[in-house]
Design an enzyme around this catalytic site. Structure first.
Site, PDB file in Angstrom:
ATOM      1  N   VAL A 203      47.288  62.335  38.374  1.00 29.92           N
ATOM      2  CA  VAL A 203      48.355  61.713  39.172  1.00 29.92           C
ATOM      3  C   VAL A 203      48.174  62.152  40.625  1.00 29.92           C
ATOM      4  O   VAL A 203      48.098  63.337  40.916  1.00 29.92           O
ATOM      5  CB  VAL A 203      49.755  62.037  38.579  1.00 29.92           C
ATOM      6  CG1 VAL A 203      49.979  63.512  38.379  1.00 29.92           C
ATOM      7  CG2 VAL A 203      50.872  61.445  39.418  1.00 29.92           C
ATOM      8  N   HIS A 204      47.990  61.177  41.494  1.00 33.56           N
ATOM      9  CA  HIS A 204      47.798  61.533  42.904  1.00 33.56           C
ATOM     10  C   HIS A 204      48.368  60.501  43.865  1.00 33.56           C
ATOM     11  O   HIS A 204      48.398  60.718  45.068  1.00 33.56           O
ATOM     12  CB  HIS A 204      46.309  61.719  43.210  1.00 33.56           C
ATOM     13  CG  HIS A 204      45.573  60.418  43.323  1.00 33.56           C
ATOM     14  ND1 HIS A 204      45.158  59.712  42.226  1.00 33.56           N
ATOM     15  CD2 HIS A 204      45.214  59.687  44.396  1.00 33.56           C
ATOM     16  CE1 HIS A 204      44.559  58.599  42.618  1.00 33.56           C
ATOM     17  NE2 HIS A 204      44.576  58.550  43.930  1.00 33.56           N
ATOM     18  N   ARG A 205      48.829  59.340  43.360  1.00 29.25           N
ATOM     19  CA  ARG A 205      49.228  58.277  44.271  1.00 29.25           C
ATOM     20  C   ARG A 205      50.518  58.651  45.004  1.00 29.25           C
ATOM     21  O   ARG A 205      51.455  59.187  44.401  1.00 29.25           O
ATOM     22  CB  ARG A 205      49.428  56.969  43.514  1.00 29.25           C
ATOM     23  CG  ARG A 205      48.192  56.509  42.750  1.00 29.25           C
ATOM     24  CD  ARG A 205      48.330  55.069  42.352  1.00 29.25           C
ATOM     25  NE  ARG A 205      48.580  54.283  43.547  1.00 29.25           N
ATOM     26  CZ  ARG A 205      47.647  53.976  44.426  1.00 29.25           C
ATOM     27  NH1 ARG A 205      46.408  54.329  44.234  1.00 29.25           N
ATOM     28  NH2 ARG A 205      47.959  53.292  45.497  1.00 29.25           N
ATOM     29  N   ASP A 278      47.493  57.428  37.242  1.00 28.02           N
ATOM     30  CA  ASP A 278      47.857  56.397  38.223  1.00 28.02           C
ATOM     31  C   ASP A 278      46.654  56.016  39.065  1.00 28.02           C
ATOM     32  O   ASP A 278      46.772  55.351  40.084  1.00 28.02           O
ATOM     33  CB  ASP A 278      49.046  56.855  39.094  1.00 28.02           C
ATOM     34  CG  ASP A 278      48.737  58.081  39.941  1.00 28.02           C
ATOM     35  OD1 ASP A 278      47.595  58.569  39.935  1.00 28.02           O
ATOM     36  OD2 ASP A 278      49.657  58.551  40.648  1.00 28.02           O
TER      37      ASP A 278
END
Ligand code: UD1
Length: 380
Positions: A203-205, A278
Protein backbone atom coordinates in the site's frame (compact mmCIF):
# COMPACT_ATOMS: atom_id res chain seq x y z
CA UNK A 1 21.46 5.44 -33.20
CA UNK A 2 21.27 6.86 -29.72
CA UNK A 3 18.11 6.32 -27.64
CA UNK A 4 17.53 7.72 -24.16
CA UNK A 5 15.32 5.89 -21.64
CA UNK A 6 13.84 8.03 -18.87
CA UNK A 7 13.34 6.44 -15.44
CA UNK A 8 12.90 7.81 -11.93
CA UNK A 9 10.92 5.34 -9.85
CA UNK A 10 11.07 1.68 -8.91
CA UNK A 11 8.45 0.40 -11.41
CA UNK A 12 10.05 2.35 -14.26
CA UNK A 13 13.44 0.81 -13.55
CA UNK A 14 11.84 -2.66 -13.70
CA UNK A 15 10.19 -1.79 -17.04
CA UNK A 16 13.45 -0.37 -18.41
CA UNK A 17 15.26 -3.70 -17.88
CA UNK A 18 13.86 -5.71 -20.81
CA UNK A 19 13.81 -2.58 -22.98
CA UNK A 20 17.50 -1.91 -22.44
CA UNK A 21 18.32 -5.53 -23.24
CA UNK A 22 16.17 -5.64 -26.40
CA UNK A 23 17.42 -2.30 -27.72
CA UNK A 24 21.05 -3.18 -27.04
CA UNK A 25 20.65 -6.68 -28.56
CA UNK A 26 19.09 -5.36 -31.76
CA UNK A 27 22.44 -3.76 -32.62
CA UNK A 28 20.65 -0.64 -33.88
CA UNK A 29 20.81 1.38 -30.71
CA UNK A 30 23.17 2.83 -28.17
CA UNK A 31 21.12 3.18 -24.96
CA UNK A 32 21.51 5.96 -22.40
CA UNK A 33 19.54 5.78 -19.16
CA UNK A 34 18.44 9.08 -17.62
CA UNK A 35 17.47 8.72 -13.93
CA UNK A 36 15.51 11.67 -12.56
CA UNK A 37 16.20 10.64 -8.98
CA UNK A 38 12.48 10.80 -8.06
CA UNK A 39 13.19 7.68 -6.01
CA UNK A 40 16.46 7.78 -4.12
CA UNK A 41 16.31 5.21 -1.29
CA UNK A 42 18.64 2.27 -1.93
CA UNK A 43 15.78 -0.28 -1.89
CA UNK A 44 13.72 1.68 -4.41
CA UNK A 45 16.41 2.36 -7.02
CA UNK A 46 20.01 1.12 -6.69
CA UNK A 47 18.86 -2.33 -5.58
CA UNK A 48 16.81 -2.66 -8.81
CA UNK A 49 19.77 -1.64 -10.97
CA UNK A 50 21.95 -4.22 -9.20
CA UNK A 51 19.40 -7.06 -9.23
CA UNK A 52 18.51 -6.57 -12.88
CA UNK A 53 22.16 -5.97 -13.93
CA UNK A 54 21.28 -2.67 -15.57
CA UNK A 55 23.94 -0.25 -16.80
CA UNK A 56 24.57 2.78 -14.58
CA UNK A 57 22.49 5.79 -15.60
CA UNK A 58 24.25 8.31 -17.84
CA UNK A 59 23.01 10.92 -15.39
CA UNK A 60 21.05 11.17 -12.13
CA UNK A 61 19.17 14.44 -11.83
CA UNK A 62 18.54 14.03 -8.09
CA UNK A 63 15.13 15.71 -8.20
CA UNK A 64 13.96 13.82 -5.10
CA UNK A 65 10.60 14.34 -3.40
CA UNK A 66 8.41 17.41 -3.57
CA UNK A 67 5.05 18.63 -4.78
CA UNK A 68 3.89 17.27 -8.12
CA UNK A 69 4.68 20.56 -9.89
CA UNK A 70 8.07 20.85 -8.25
CA UNK A 71 9.07 17.26 -8.99
CA UNK A 72 7.83 17.36 -12.59
CA UNK A 73 9.34 20.79 -13.29
CA UNK A 74 12.74 19.91 -11.80
CA UNK A 75 12.81 16.69 -13.80
CA UNK A 76 11.81 18.53 -16.99
CA UNK A 77 14.58 21.09 -16.63
CA UNK A 78 17.19 18.40 -15.98
CA UNK A 79 15.98 16.15 -18.79
CA UNK A 80 15.89 19.06 -21.25
CA UNK A 81 19.45 20.00 -20.36
CA UNK A 82 20.59 16.39 -20.82
CA UNK A 83 18.76 15.89 -24.12
CA UNK A 84 20.03 19.17 -25.57
CA UNK A 85 23.58 18.02 -24.93
CA UNK A 86 23.22 14.36 -25.85
CA UNK A 87 20.78 14.77 -28.77
CA UNK A 88 19.49 11.16 -28.97
CA UNK A 89 17.51 10.10 -32.07
CA UNK A 90 14.62 9.03 -29.87
CA UNK A 91 13.45 8.90 -26.26
CA UNK A 92 11.62 6.04 -24.58
CA UNK A 93 9.42 6.75 -21.57
CA UNK A 94 7.99 3.80 -19.64
CA UNK A 95 5.07 4.16 -17.25
CA UNK A 96 3.00 7.01 -15.87
CA UNK A 97 4.96 8.69 -13.11
CA UNK A 98 5.86 12.35 -12.78
CA UNK A 99 9.29 11.45 -14.19
CA UNK A 100 7.62 9.89 -17.22
CA UNK A 101 5.54 13.01 -17.83
CA UNK A 102 8.60 15.22 -17.49
CA UNK A 103 10.46 13.05 -20.03
CA UNK A 104 7.61 13.14 -22.52
CA UNK A 105 7.09 16.89 -22.31
CA UNK A 106 10.80 17.73 -22.51
CA UNK A 107 11.32 15.46 -25.54
CA UNK A 108 8.25 16.72 -27.41
CA UNK A 109 9.20 20.34 -26.96
CA UNK A 110 12.73 19.63 -28.21
CA UNK A 111 11.11 17.82 -31.16
CA UNK A 112 12.90 14.58 -30.32
CA UNK A 113 10.56 11.68 -31.17
CA UNK A 114 9.45 9.81 -28.11
CA UNK A 115 7.73 6.51 -27.54
CA UNK A 116 5.49 5.84 -24.56
CA UNK A 117 5.73 2.31 -23.17
CA UNK A 118 2.51 1.21 -21.43
CA UNK A 119 0.42 3.57 -23.54
CA UNK A 120 -3.38 3.48 -23.41
CA UNK A 121 -3.75 2.27 -19.81
CA UNK A 122 -6.74 4.11 -18.37
CA UNK A 123 -8.52 4.07 -15.01
CA UNK A 124 -10.76 6.97 -16.09
CA UNK A 125 -10.11 8.46 -12.66
CA UNK A 126 -8.62 11.92 -12.98
CA UNK A 127 -8.04 12.12 -9.23
CA UNK A 128 -5.04 9.82 -9.82
CA UNK A 129 -1.90 11.76 -10.76
CA UNK A 130 -0.87 8.81 -12.94
CA UNK A 131 -4.07 9.07 -15.01
CA UNK A 132 -3.31 12.73 -15.76
CA UNK A 133 0.27 11.80 -16.67
CA UNK A 134 -0.84 8.91 -18.92
CA UNK A 135 -3.34 10.98 -20.86
CA UNK A 136 -0.91 13.83 -21.46
CA UNK A 137 1.88 11.45 -22.46
CA UNK A 138 -0.32 9.57 -24.90
CA UNK A 139 -1.39 12.78 -26.60
CA UNK A 140 2.13 13.99 -27.35
CA UNK A 141 3.92 10.70 -28.00
CA UNK A 142 4.87 9.72 -31.58
CA UNK A 143 4.86 5.98 -30.90
CA UNK A 144 2.46 4.46 -28.42
CA UNK A 145 3.42 0.99 -27.26
CA UNK A 146 0.19 -0.56 -25.97
CA UNK A 147 0.54 -3.53 -23.59
CA UNK A 148 -2.92 -5.00 -24.25
CA UNK A 149 -5.71 -4.88 -26.81
CA UNK A 150 -7.84 -2.96 -24.35
CA UNK A 151 -5.12 -0.28 -24.06
CA UNK A 152 -4.85 -0.17 -27.85
CA UNK A 153 -8.62 0.30 -28.09
CA UNK A 154 -8.47 3.21 -25.61
CA UNK A 155 -5.89 4.97 -27.78
CA UNK A 156 -7.90 4.49 -30.95
CA UNK A 157 -11.04 5.79 -29.16
CA UNK A 158 -9.14 8.91 -28.11
CA UNK A 159 -7.81 9.47 -31.66
CA UNK A 160 -4.30 10.05 -30.36
CA UNK A 161 -2.15 11.82 -32.93
CA UNK A 162 0.76 9.33 -32.74
CA UNK A 163 0.95 5.73 -33.91
CA UNK A 164 -0.38 3.07 -31.50
CA UNK A 165 1.28 -0.33 -31.70
CA UNK A 166 0.19 -3.45 -29.83
CA UNK A 167 3.38 -4.87 -28.34
CA UNK A 168 2.39 -6.75 -25.19
CA UNK A 169 3.56 -5.75 -21.72
CA UNK A 170 7.28 -5.27 -21.04
CA UNK A 171 6.65 -6.14 -17.37
CA UNK A 172 5.43 -9.55 -18.52
CA UNK A 173 8.73 -9.97 -20.42
CA UNK A 174 10.48 -9.25 -17.16
CA UNK A 175 8.22 -11.57 -15.17
CA UNK A 176 8.95 -14.50 -17.48
CA UNK A 177 12.67 -13.78 -17.46
CA UNK A 178 12.97 -13.67 -13.67
CA UNK A 179 10.37 -16.10 -12.35
CA UNK A 180 12.80 -19.01 -11.92
CA UNK A 181 15.46 -16.83 -10.35
CA UNK A 182 12.75 -15.46 -8.03
CA UNK A 183 11.90 -18.95 -6.77
CA UNK A 184 15.55 -19.68 -6.11
CA UNK A 185 15.79 -16.76 -3.64
CA UNK A 186 13.80 -18.82 -1.18
CA UNK A 187 12.11 -15.95 0.62
CA UNK A 188 9.71 -18.37 2.34
CA UNK A 189 12.48 -20.03 4.36
CA UNK A 190 14.11 -16.71 5.10
CA UNK A 191 10.87 -15.22 6.41
CA UNK A 192 9.51 -18.43 7.88
CA UNK A 193 6.40 -18.48 5.68
CA UNK A 194 4.36 -21.49 4.55
CA UNK A 195 3.53 -22.01 0.87
CA UNK A 196 0.15 -20.40 0.02
CA UNK A 197 -0.63 -19.72 3.66
CA UNK A 198 0.06 -15.99 3.73
CA UNK A 199 -0.95 -12.83 1.89
CA UNK A 200 1.32 -10.10 0.51
CA UNK A 201 0.15 -6.56 1.22
CA UNK A 202 1.44 -3.46 -0.55
CA UNK A 203 0.00 0.00 0.00
CA UNK A 204 1.59 3.25 -1.09
CA UNK A 205 -0.93 5.32 -3.06
CA UNK A 206 -1.43 8.87 -1.77
CA UNK A 207 -5.22 8.53 -1.62
CA UNK A 208 -4.84 5.55 0.76
CA UNK A 209 -1.81 6.41 2.86
CA UNK A 210 -2.42 10.12 3.29
CA UNK A 211 -5.83 9.38 4.82
CA UNK A 212 -5.68 8.08 8.38
CA UNK A 213 -9.21 6.56 8.15
CA UNK A 214 -8.29 4.54 5.06
CA UNK A 215 -5.02 3.28 6.51
CA UNK A 216 -6.87 2.24 9.65
CA UNK A 217 -9.56 0.44 7.64
CA UNK A 218 -6.95 -1.53 5.71
CA UNK A 219 -5.15 -2.57 8.89
CA UNK A 220 -8.44 -3.46 10.62
CA UNK A 221 -9.40 -5.71 7.70
CA UNK A 222 -5.96 -7.35 7.80
CA UNK A 223 -6.33 -8.02 11.52
CA UNK A 224 -9.81 -9.50 11.12
CA UNK A 225 -8.70 -11.66 8.17
CA UNK A 226 -6.38 -13.46 10.57
CA UNK A 227 -4.01 -15.08 8.10
CA UNK A 228 -0.33 -14.10 8.14
CA UNK A 229 0.19 -10.96 6.06
CA UNK A 230 3.60 -9.71 4.95
CA UNK A 231 3.97 -6.00 4.23
CA UNK A 232 7.09 -4.68 2.48
CA UNK A 233 6.65 -1.08 3.61
CA UNK A 234 7.02 1.76 1.11
CA UNK A 235 8.83 4.78 2.67
CA UNK A 236 5.83 6.98 1.93
CA UNK A 237 3.57 4.66 3.94
CA UNK A 238 6.09 4.36 6.78
CA UNK A 239 6.18 8.14 7.09
CA UNK A 240 2.39 8.47 6.86
CA UNK A 241 1.89 5.86 9.59
CA UNK A 242 4.43 7.54 11.86
CA UNK A 243 2.85 10.97 11.30
CA UNK A 244 -0.64 9.87 12.27
CA UNK A 245 0.52 7.60 15.08
CA UNK A 246 -0.56 4.30 13.50
CA UNK A 247 1.52 1.37 14.63
CA UNK A 248 1.50 -1.64 12.28
CA UNK A 249 2.88 -3.65 15.22
CA UNK A 250 -0.62 -3.44 16.77
CA UNK A 251 -1.81 -5.94 14.14
CA UNK A 252 -0.52 -9.32 15.41
CA UNK A 253 -0.78 -11.19 12.08
CA UNK A 254 0.97 -8.40 10.14
CA UNK A 255 4.69 -8.66 9.51
CA UNK A 256 6.33 -5.46 8.31
CA UNK A 257 9.59 -5.71 6.37
CA UNK A 258 11.72 -3.20 4.47
CA UNK A 259 10.93 -2.77 0.76
CA UNK A 260 12.25 -5.82 -1.07
CA UNK A 261 13.88 -6.08 -4.50
CA UNK A 262 11.91 -7.00 -7.60
CA UNK A 263 13.07 -10.61 -7.61
CA UNK A 264 12.31 -11.17 -3.92
CA UNK A 265 8.89 -9.59 -4.43
CA UNK A 266 8.14 -11.99 -7.27
CA UNK A 267 9.09 -14.91 -5.05
CA UNK A 268 6.83 -13.68 -2.23
CA UNK A 269 3.92 -13.17 -4.61
CA UNK A 270 4.30 -16.41 -6.54
CA UNK A 271 4.01 -18.51 -3.38
CA UNK A 272 1.36 -16.47 -1.59
CA UNK A 273 -2.33 -17.27 -1.11
CA UNK A 274 -3.26 -13.83 -2.33
CA UNK A 275 -2.13 -10.27 -2.93
CA UNK A 276 -3.75 -7.25 -1.28
CA UNK A 277 -2.57 -4.09 -2.98
CA UNK A 278 -3.18 -0.62 -4.35
CA UNK A 279 -0.33 -0.89 -6.86
CA UNK A 280 -0.91 -1.33 -10.58
CA UNK A 281 2.16 -3.50 -11.11
CA UNK A 282 1.38 -5.90 -8.26
CA UNK A 283 -2.09 -6.58 -9.73
CA UNK A 284 -0.38 -7.82 -12.89
CA UNK A 285 2.42 -9.73 -11.15
CA UNK A 286 -0.23 -11.54 -9.10
CA UNK A 287 -2.23 -12.33 -12.23
CA UNK A 288 0.82 -13.80 -13.98
CA UNK A 289 1.54 -15.83 -10.86
CA UNK A 290 -1.99 -17.25 -10.87
CA UNK A 291 -2.51 -15.59 -7.48
CA UNK A 292 -5.82 -13.83 -6.78
CA UNK A 293 -5.67 -10.14 -6.01
CA UNK A 294 -7.74 -7.91 -3.73
CA UNK A 295 -7.26 -4.35 -4.93
CA UNK A 296 -7.59 -1.48 -2.46
CA UNK A 297 -8.96 0.88 -5.08
CA UNK A 298 -12.33 1.72 -6.65
CA UNK A 299 -11.03 1.27 -10.19
CA UNK A 300 -8.12 -0.18 -12.09
CA UNK A 301 -6.38 0.43 -15.39
CA UNK A 302 -5.75 -3.33 -15.63
CA UNK A 303 -9.31 -4.41 -16.41
CA UNK A 304 -7.93 -7.59 -18.00
CA UNK A 305 -7.29 -8.95 -14.49
CA UNK A 306 -10.93 -8.28 -13.54
CA UNK A 307 -12.23 -9.86 -16.75
CA UNK A 308 -10.22 -13.00 -15.97
CA UNK A 309 -11.88 -13.19 -12.54
CA UNK A 310 -8.53 -12.90 -10.77
CA UNK A 311 -8.92 -9.47 -9.23
CA UNK A 312 -11.55 -7.84 -6.99
CA UNK A 313 -11.87 -4.09 -6.48
CA UNK A 314 -12.76 -3.35 -2.86
CA UNK A 315 -11.59 0.18 -2.09
CA UNK A 316 -10.83 0.57 1.61
CA UNK A 317 -14.11 -0.57 3.14
CA UNK A 318 -13.32 -3.03 5.95
CA UNK A 319 -16.19 -5.41 5.18
CA UNK A 320 -15.51 -5.45 1.44
CA UNK A 321 -11.81 -6.16 1.96
CA UNK A 322 -12.61 -8.89 4.45
CA UNK A 323 -15.26 -10.51 2.24
CA UNK A 324 -12.89 -10.62 -0.75
CA UNK A 325 -10.01 -12.02 1.31
CA UNK A 326 -12.26 -14.69 2.80
CA UNK A 327 -13.66 -15.63 -0.59
CA UNK A 328 -10.18 -16.32 -1.92
CA UNK A 329 -8.89 -18.07 1.19
CA UNK A 330 -11.94 -20.26 1.84
CA UNK A 331 -10.46 -23.21 0.00
CA UNK A 332 -11.61 -22.20 -3.48
CA UNK A 333 -9.38 -23.84 -6.03
CA UNK A 334 -7.11 -21.30 -7.65
CA UNK A 335 -7.20 -20.98 -11.42
CA UNK A 336 -4.08 -22.52 -12.93
CA UNK A 337 -1.86 -19.96 -14.69
CA UNK A 338 -1.76 -22.09 -17.84
CA UNK A 339 -5.56 -22.01 -18.02
CA UNK A 340 -5.57 -18.23 -17.92
CA UNK A 341 -5.72 -16.14 -21.05
CA UNK A 342 -2.68 -14.04 -21.84
CA UNK A 343 -3.90 -10.55 -22.62
CA UNK A 344 -0.46 -9.12 -21.81
CA UNK A 345 1.34 -10.62 -24.79
CA UNK A 346 3.90 -13.37 -25.27
CA UNK A 347 6.95 -12.10 -23.41
CA UNK A 348 8.48 -10.39 -26.47
CA UNK A 349 7.03 -6.91 -26.04
CA UNK A 350 10.43 -5.25 -25.67
CA UNK A 351 11.67 -6.73 -28.94
CA UNK A 352 8.62 -5.29 -30.71
CA UNK A 353 9.37 -1.89 -29.17
CA UNK A 354 12.96 -2.08 -30.48
CA UNK A 355 11.81 -3.18 -33.93
CA UNK A 356 9.13 -0.50 -34.21
CA UNK A 357 11.52 2.15 -32.99
CA UNK A 358 14.10 1.17 -35.59
CA UNK A 359 11.45 1.42 -38.32
CA UNK A 360 10.07 4.68 -37.02
CA UNK A 361 13.39 6.45 -36.75
CA UNK A 362 14.38 5.26 -40.24
CA UNK A 363 11.00 6.33 -41.69
CA UNK A 364 9.87 2.80 -42.69
CA UNK A 365 6.10 2.32 -42.31
CA UNK A 366 4.86 -0.24 -39.83
CA UNK A 367 5.16 -3.99 -40.33
CA UNK A 368 1.95 -6.04 -40.25
CA UNK A 369 3.63 -8.72 -38.17
CA UNK A 370 4.01 -6.15 -35.42
CA UNK A 371 0.22 -5.84 -35.37
CA UNK A 372 0.56 -2.18 -36.06
CA UNK A 373 -2.68 -0.28 -35.78
CA UNK A 374 -2.30 3.01 -37.59
CA UNK A 375 -4.28 5.84 -36.09
CA UNK A 376 -2.58 8.28 -38.46
CA UNK A 377 0.35 7.90 -40.85
CA UNK A 378 3.86 7.38 -39.52
CA UNK A 379 5.73 10.49 -38.58
CA UNK A 380 9.24 11.20 -39.77
C1 UD1 B 1 5.59 7.09 -7.36
C2 UD1 B 1 4.66 7.19 -8.57
C3 UD1 B 1 3.69 6.02 -8.57
C4 UD1 B 1 4.41 4.69 -8.46
C5 UD1 B 1 5.33 4.72 -7.23
C6 UD1 B 1 6.11 3.44 -7.07
C7 UD1 B 1 4.08 9.48 -9.30
C8 UD1 B 1 3.02 10.52 -9.32
N1 UD1 B 1 3.86 8.41 -8.52
O1 UD1 B 1 4.80 7.19 -6.19
O2 UD1 B 1 2.94 6.04 -9.78
O3 UD1 B 1 3.47 3.66 -8.31
O4 UD1 B 1 6.23 5.82 -7.38
O5 UD1 B 1 6.76 3.43 -5.85
O6 UD1 B 1 5.07 9.65 -9.97
N2 UD1 B 1 10.05 8.57 -0.55
C9 UD1 B 1 11.16 8.18 0.17
N3 UD1 B 1 12.22 7.66 -0.52
C10 UD1 B 1 12.23 7.51 -1.88
C11 UD1 B 1 11.11 7.93 -2.59
C12 UD1 B 1 10.02 8.44 -1.93
O7 UD1 B 1 11.20 8.28 1.38
O8 UD1 B 1 13.23 7.03 -2.43
C13 UD1 B 1 8.89 9.11 0.18
C14 UD1 B 1 8.93 10.61 0.36
O9 UD1 B 1 8.31 10.94 1.56
C15 UD1 B 1 8.06 11.10 -0.78
C16 UD1 B 1 7.02 10.02 -0.87
O10 UD1 B 1 7.70 8.80 -0.55
O11 UD1 B 1 7.53 12.37 -0.55
C17 UD1 B 1 6.35 9.90 -2.21
O12 UD1 B 1 7.33 9.70 -3.23
P1 UD1 B 1 6.96 10.05 -4.75
O13 UD1 B 1 8.12 9.71 -5.62
O14 UD1 B 1 6.43 11.43 -4.86
O15 UD1 B 1 5.74 9.11 -5.08
P2 UD1 B 1 5.48 7.57 -4.80
O16 UD1 B 1 4.41 7.49 -3.77
O17 UD1 B 1 6.72 6.79 -4.58
Amino acid sequence: MKVAIIVGTRPQIIKAGPLIRALSKSGDFEVEVVHTGQHYDYQLTKLMFEELSLPDPATNLNVGSGTHAQQTADAMVGIERFLEKSRPSAVIVPGDTNSALAGGLASTKLRIPFGHVEAGARSYDMSMPEEINRRLLDHCSGLLFAPTENCLGNLVKESVPGRPILTGDVMYDSYLEFQDKADSTNQLDLLNLEEQEYAVLTVHRAENVDRRDRLESILTAVRLAGLPVILPLHPRTRKAMAECGISPESVPNLRVIDPVGYIEMLCLLRHSALAITDSGGVQKDAFWSGVPCVTLRENTEWVETLQAGMNTLVGTDVQKILAAVQLWTAGNERPKPSALTHPFGDGHASERVAEALAQYTSGVPGDKQLQVALAKGPKA
